[in-house]
Design an enzyme around this catalytic site. Structure first.
Site, short mmCIF file in Angstrom:
data_model
loop_
_atom_site.label_atom_id
_atom_site.label_comp_id
_atom_site.label_asym_id
_atom_site.label_seq_id
_atom_site.Cartn_x
_atom_site.Cartn_y
_atom_site.Cartn_z
N CYS A 41 -66.54 -77.17 38.67
CA CYS A 41 -66.23 -76.11 39.63
C CYS A 41 -65.40 -76.70 40.75
O CYS A 41 -65.62 -77.84 41.17
CB CYS A 41 -67.51 -75.51 40.19
SG CYS A 41 -67.21 -74.09 41.28
N CYS B 195 -69.39 -76.62 46.84
CA CYS B 195 -70.58 -76.39 47.68
C CYS B 195 -71.35 -77.71 47.75
O CYS B 195 -71.55 -78.37 46.73
CB CYS B 195 -71.43 -75.28 47.09
SG CYS B 195 -70.51 -73.74 46.92
N1 SAH Z 1 -70.41 -70.31 41.23
C1 SAH Z 1 -71.20 -69.15 41.30
C2 SAH Z 1 -72.20 -69.03 40.16
C3 SAH Z 1 -72.86 -70.29 39.71
S1 SAH Z 1 -73.96 -71.06 40.86
C4 SAH Z 1 -71.92 -69.07 42.63
O1 SAH Z 1 -71.91 -70.04 43.36
O2 SAH Z 1 -72.46 -68.02 42.93
C5 SAH Z 1 -75.38 -69.99 40.72
C6 SAH Z 1 -76.32 -70.05 41.92
O3 SAH Z 1 -76.94 -71.33 42.01
C7 SAH Z 1 -75.63 -69.82 43.25
O4 SAH Z 1 -76.29 -68.82 43.98
C8 SAH Z 1 -75.77 -71.15 43.95
O5 SAH Z 1 -75.82 -70.98 45.35
C9 SAH Z 1 -77.04 -71.69 43.36
N2 SAH Z 1 -77.20 -73.14 43.45
C10 SAH Z 1 -76.24 -74.08 43.36
N3 SAH Z 1 -76.78 -75.32 43.46
C11 SAH Z 1 -78.11 -75.14 43.62
C12 SAH Z 1 -79.22 -76.04 43.75
N4 SAH Z 1 -79.04 -77.35 43.73
N5 SAH Z 1 -80.45 -75.52 43.88
C13 SAH Z 1 -80.64 -74.19 43.87
N6 SAH Z 1 -79.64 -73.29 43.71
C14 SAH Z 1 -78.39 -73.76 43.61
FE1 SF4 Z 2 -69.29 -73.81 42.23
FE2 SF4 Z 2 -70.57 -73.55 44.56
FE3 SF4 Z 2 -71.30 -72.06 42.45
FE4 SF4 Z 2 -71.79 -74.72 42.50
S1 SF4 Z 2 -72.67 -73.16 43.84
S2 SF4 Z 2 -70.98 -73.54 40.78
S3 SF4 Z 2 -69.93 -75.48 43.58
S4 SF4 Z 2 -69.32 -72.02 43.53
#
Ligand code: SAH
Ligand code: SF4
Length: 408
Positions: free
Chosen positions: A170, A174
């Site tokens: 990705c 984040c």
């Molecule tokens: N990229 C999209 C969808 C995939 S991530 C998005 O960010 O919405 C799916 C969910 O997992 C998102 O809500 C994200 O905030 C959450 N997420 C990412 N890393 C995480 C982690 N380490 N622990 C808990 N949730 C997490």
């Molecule tokens: Fe990508 Fe952020 Fe979703 Fe992780 S949480 S998959 S970095 S958009």
């Protein structure tokens, strides 16, 4: 993989078929004959007509691949044997992605590596969560349903959720997410996105229209940054595989142009929307989600407000609780205020942060999770705490990272 061209196609026809493929996948196919899985019924029909076959041969192919889940051309018995042989000899293949590795969690969750369609070795990750709604229903209706095993031929699950990837890696970066560590490796093709679903439905002998299966586009990647392929896969899953878009949820980090495009999709193919809010204000959000500097919270909410919701439809706001960073009582108050001001019918999915190697956040204390939830409830916000699934096999939210390290 097969390097031959589909030799029975004239050069013009071949170019046309390839163009159809390209239009659908936004990625050229390198060194292979036409790949059928991922093409919609119209494209299949056009391809059949162009090689001198009746138009309904396309429908037969679509039925076989998307309804009966036939994985090889040889198995498409509705097509005459001579035609199947011609197609195979010409280098055409269904090439539905296969599950090549499975990791089974002690909570019943399964994580899969699914082979790539462009290169088999470029695997894709997906997750199967039996008897869990992954929070997408938002009302807890799927949580903690006891398993009922009534013998060998009975299904061991009452309902299930499939978590689907849209990219390998990705680009959004984040700070709390393991997938981000990969960077963007590539966009998935239409066939790779729909193929994860069909391979998993097939594995679990799901009966479409009977079994309660939800799809969440919450795996690896940002679906709205691979919009064309992702949406083409959604259309295939709705129209050909037969899954209602109301059983699908797409999660986004807040890609405003993508949300606007989604808002313009007809309701009969538009999945439900989840926004990864993850922070109570722009200051904290920009820190943990750099994308917020480009599209801050208000810009995201403006885009969401363009969507015409179905009766009783709510927007899900996912909120990852990072210990000491986003889980304080005042944060809950701010979230409640923000959502109230948005005027949107909202519900919140709280997700306790799942740890990953090399990420220096803390998990929230259970009391902080409970307190956050209670504060939102007190403010009248519907809230659901998503239980972590498959942490032991790196299948939980934000833990997907194309790797087999968990098994070795
Ligand atoms: N990229 C999209 C969808 C995939 S991530 C998005 O960010 O919405 C799916 C969910 O997992 C998102 O809500 C994200 O905030 C959450 N997420 C990412 N890393 C995480 C982690 N380490 N622990 C808990 N949730 C997490
Ligand atoms: Fe990508 Fe952020 Fe979703 Fe992780 S949480 S998959 S970095 S958009």
């Amino acid at each position: 993989m097969n390097g031959k061209k589909c030799s029975m196609l004239s050069p013009a026809v071949s170019a046309h078929t390839k163009q159809l493929f390209r239009l659908d996948t936004n990625r050229p196919v390198v060194g292979s004959g036409p790949v059928l899985f991922g093409l919609n019924a119209e494209a299949l029909a056009a391809s059949m007509v162009e090689i001198g076959e009746p138009v309904w041969r396309g429908r037969q192919l679509a039925e076989a691949m998307y309804r009966q889940w036939v994985a090889d051309l040889d198995g498409v018995t509705t097509l005459p044997k001579a035609l199947r042989s011609r197609l195979v000899a010409g280098g055409c293949a269904i090439r539905r992605p296969r599950i090549v590795q499975t990791f089974v969690s002690n909570d019943g969750t399964e994580r899969y590596l699914v082979e790539g369609q462009v290169l088999e070795s470029q695997t894709v990750e997906s997750v199967w969560m039996p008897d869990g709604d992954g929070g997408e229903a938002g009302d807890g209706s799927g949580a903690d349903v006891p398993k009922q095993s009534n013998g060998e031929n009975e299904k061991e699950w009452q309902r299930a959720t499939i978590c689907v990837s849209s990219q390998v890696g990705c680009a959004v970066n984040c700070q709390f997410c393991l997938t981000a560590k990969l960077g963007l490796q590539r966009n998935l093709t239409v066939g790779e996105i729909a193929g994860q679903v069909v391979a998993i439905l097939d594995r679990h002998a799901v009966e479409i229209g009977k079994d309660r299966v939800n799809l969440v586009f919450m795996g690896m990647g940002e679906p709205l940054l691979n919009y064309d392929s992702w949406m083409a896969a959604v259309r295939l899953l709705v129209k050909e595989v037969g899954i209602s878009p109301q059983r699908m949820t797409v999660s986004t980090s807040g890609i405003v142009p993508g949300i606007e495009r989604l808002a313009a999709e007809p309701p009969e193919v538009r999945p439900k929307l989840a926004i990864s809010l993850n922070a109570p204000n722009d200051e904290i959000r920009s820190e943990i989600m750099p994308i917020n500097r480009k599209w801050p919270i208000e810009a995201v909410l403006d885009a969401v407000r363009k969507m015409r919701l179905r009766p009783r439809e709510r927007i899900t706001f996912e909120y990852v609780l990072l210990g000491g960073v986003t889980d304080r009582p005042e944060h809950a108050q701010q979230v409640a205020r923000l959502l109230r001001r948005s005027g949107l019918p909202a519900k919140v999915n709280l997700i306790a942060w799942n740890p990953g190697p090399g990420i220096a956040y803390q998990m929230p204390q259970p009391e902080a999770v409970e307190g956050f939830k209670r504060a939102l409830v007190a403010e009248g916000v519907p809230v659901y705490v998503r239980r972590p699934r498959g942490r032991d096999i790196f299948a939980a939210c934000g833990q997907l990272k194309r790797t087999i390290e968990a098994a070795t």
